[in-house]
Design a protein around this motif. Structure first.
Motif, PDB file in Angstrom:
ATOM      1  N   UNK A   1      19.108   6.886  -2.272  1.00 33.85           N
ATOM      2  CA  UNK A   1      20.476   6.901  -2.807  1.00 33.85           C
ATOM      3  C   UNK A   1      20.504   6.391  -4.243  1.00 33.85           C
ATOM      4  N   UNK A   2      19.663   5.394  -4.567  1.00 34.51           N
ATOM      5  CA  UNK A   2      19.657   4.887  -5.939  1.00 34.51           C
ATOM      6  C   UNK A   2      18.269   4.940  -6.585  1.00 34.51           C
ATOM      7  N   UNK A   3      17.270   5.497  -5.874  1.00 35.05           N
ATOM      8  CA  UNK A   3      15.927   5.643  -6.438  1.00 35.05           C
ATOM      9  C   UNK A   3      15.108   4.363  -6.425  1.00 35.05           C
ATOM     10  N   UNK A   4      15.619   3.286  -5.838  1.00 34.06           N
ATOM     11  CA  UNK A   4      14.888   2.016  -5.883  1.00 34.06           C
ATOM     12  C   UNK A   4      13.789   1.966  -4.820  1.00 34.06           C
ATOM     13  N   UNK A   5      12.808   1.094  -5.050  1.00 38.02           N
ATOM     14  CA  UNK A   5      11.708   0.881  -4.098  1.00 38.02           C
ATOM     15  C   UNK A   5      11.369  -0.599  -4.081  1.00 38.02           C
ATOM     16  N   UNK A   6      10.907  -1.065  -2.931  1.00 39.82           N
ATOM     17  CA  UNK A   6      10.343  -2.414  -2.841  1.00 39.82           C
ATOM     18  C   UNK A   6       8.894  -2.243  -2.421  1.00 39.82           C
ATOM     19  N   UNK A   7       7.957  -2.767  -3.244  1.00 36.60           N
ATOM     20  CA  UNK A   7       6.529  -2.544  -3.014  1.00 36.60           C
ATOM     21  C   UNK A   7       5.866  -3.786  -2.434  1.00 36.60           C
ATOM     22  N   UNK A   8       5.017  -3.589  -1.427  1.00 37.39           N
ATOM     23  CA  UNK A   8       4.176  -4.660  -0.889  1.00 37.39           C
ATOM     24  C   UNK A   8       2.744  -4.158  -0.904  1.00 37.39           C
ATOM     25  N   UNK A   9       1.854  -4.859  -1.625  1.00 38.59           N
ATOM     26  CA  UNK A   9       0.446  -4.460  -1.677  1.00 38.59           C
ATOM     27  C   UNK A   9      -0.354  -5.173  -0.590  1.00 38.59           C
ATOM     28  N   UNK A  10      -1.584  -4.707  -0.403  1.00 34.75           N
ATOM     29  CA  UNK A  10      -2.545  -5.372   0.490  1.00 34.75           C
ATOM     30  C   UNK A  10      -2.041  -5.513   1.927  1.00 34.75           C
ATOM     31  N   UNK A  11      -1.387  -4.474   2.435  1.00 39.75           N
ATOM     32  CA  UNK A  11      -0.941  -4.541   3.835  1.00 39.75           C
ATOM     33  C   UNK A  11      -2.140  -4.394   4.776  1.00 39.75           C
ATOM     34  N   UNK A  12      -3.218  -3.810   4.259  1.00 40.99           N
ATOM     35  CA  UNK A  12      -4.528  -3.794   4.939  1.00 40.99           C
ATOM     36  C   UNK A  12      -5.569  -3.651   3.835  1.00 40.99           C
ATOM     37  N   UNK A  13      -6.589  -4.511   3.847  1.00 41.48           N
ATOM     38  CA  UNK A  13      -7.613  -4.450   2.793  1.00 41.48           C
ATOM     39  C   UNK A  13      -8.972  -4.090   3.407  1.00 41.48           C
ATOM     40  N   UNK A  14      -9.861  -3.634   2.539  1.00 43.53           N
ATOM     41  CA  UNK A  14     -11.205  -3.243   2.980  1.00 43.53           C
ATOM     42  C   UNK A  14     -11.914  -4.406   3.687  1.00 43.53           C
TER      43      UNK A  14
END
Ligand code: FUB
Length: 335
Positions: A73-86
């Motif tokens: 609706x407004x193009x926004x995003x909330x990012x979370x990195x490293x939800x699973x790592x090598x």
């Protein structure tokens, strides 16, 4: 760590315009899912790896997955990195390529490919209690799986896993679910190598059956040949619209996202056309989801990195099913 990306909320993605998830950092292979009315997107996290060797796609050297919660609706995003790592995957040695996530009985299952310690791509699963993880990997890959690009599909209470990818994805090393001693590509007039599909067991951690080929037919009912520019290469994805099963995929060397339709999750599917024309960059990879009555295509390109093929950015735009069921072709460039 979560990062809200409101700075990107400038363009609402209508047909003809596409919205990036994040232009400050990279994210590829978007797998979009709707949980509780919110769009969750799972991406490979591209980065400036010191690995520059392009043999077998070694320069796609991703070490973790990222999660985005996206509001079209407004193009926004909330990012979370490293939800699973090598480091958190006991059996994996490198290259966390395209993943997908589904929910069953309140738990989230992340399916992902990685090379094992022998350099063979296998598919693993990791589990979490929330969509953004953190995910805990099972100690071993899923028995009977191989190659790359797992994508899930739920139909009538059953889950199906699709997978497979040519060249660096190693699909050419398998026939009848057995590993060959070396790569064997069919001649251009022979049937193309198909993606694979198998129903998952109720535990979501094992296959309930041997993988079957996902055959794509031409208008005359013949399997597409290995020389056909629209044959399967990688990035299998299934969605259902109007009772029709749509199998979308990348043609790899042809750089297109194409689609074929069928009447059940196993196929065969009949080739119908192009969903997305080539983007900036070598790889192209898509997912399709429905949210609040609209359909969206998620994909990636290399515009923000200035065309560096291993630094990709995920984006999305509206996808239109025409009244006759055809998908309206989306231009991959100049948008
Ligand atoms: O991101 C690595 C690989 O590139 C993916 O697994 C393929 O689908 C292609 O996008």
């Amino acid at each position: 760590m979560k990062r809200a990306l409101f700075i990107l909320a400038l363009l609402v993605p209508a047909f003809g315009a596409a919205q990036y998830l994040d232009t400050a950092d990279y994210a590829a292979d978007p797998a979009a899912r709707v949980f509780d009315g919110r769009i969750h997107v799972y991406c490979s996290h591209d980065w400036a790896s010191p690995v520059t060797d392009r043999t077998d796609g070694n320069h796609y050297d991703m070490r973790e997955y990222s999660h985005f919660e996206v509001d079209p609706a407004d193009g926004s995003s909330v990012r979370t990195d490293a939800i699973l790592t090598l480091e958190q995957v006991p059996w994996a040695s490198r290259q966390l390529w395209a993943c997908d996530v589904v929910r069953k009985d309140g738990r989230y299952y992340l399916y992902f490919p990685a090379k094992d310690r022998q350099g063979v791509f296998r598919i693993g699963v990791a589990v979490a209690d929330t969509p953004e993880g953190p995910f805990t990997a099972e100690p071993e890959p899923i028995p009977g799986t191989y190659s790359i690009d797992p994508a899930l599909f739920e139909d009538n209470g059953e889950f199906y896993i699709y997978f497979g990818g040519l060249q660096g994805g190693q699909l050419q090393r398998y026939r009848n679910n057995r590993r060959l001693r070396k790569d064997r590509l069919p001649a251009s007039d022979e049937a193309a190598l198909p993606a694979r599909v198998a129903r998952l067991s109720a535990d979501m951690r094992t296959l309930a059956e041997k993988p079957r080929p996902v055959v794509i037919l031409d208008d005359a009912g013949r399997p597409l040949t290995a020389g056909d520019p629209h044959r399967f290469f990688e990035a299998a994805w299934l969605h259902k619209h109007g009772g029709v099963y749509y199998f979308t995929y990348s043609t790899g060397t042809g750089h297109e996202i194409c689609y074929a339709t069928g009447d059940n999750p196993y196929g065969p599917f009949t080739y119908r056309g192009v969903v997305l024309t080539p983007v900036v960059g070598w790889t192209t990879h898509q997912s399709v989801c429905e949210h609040e009555g609209k359909w969206y295509l998620f994909y990636h390109d290399c515009v923000p990195s200035g065309g560096v093929s291993s630094l990709r950015s995920a984006r999305y735009c509206e996808l239109v099913h025409e009244p006759d069921g055809a998908i309206r072709t989306i231009p991959g460039k100049s948008r």
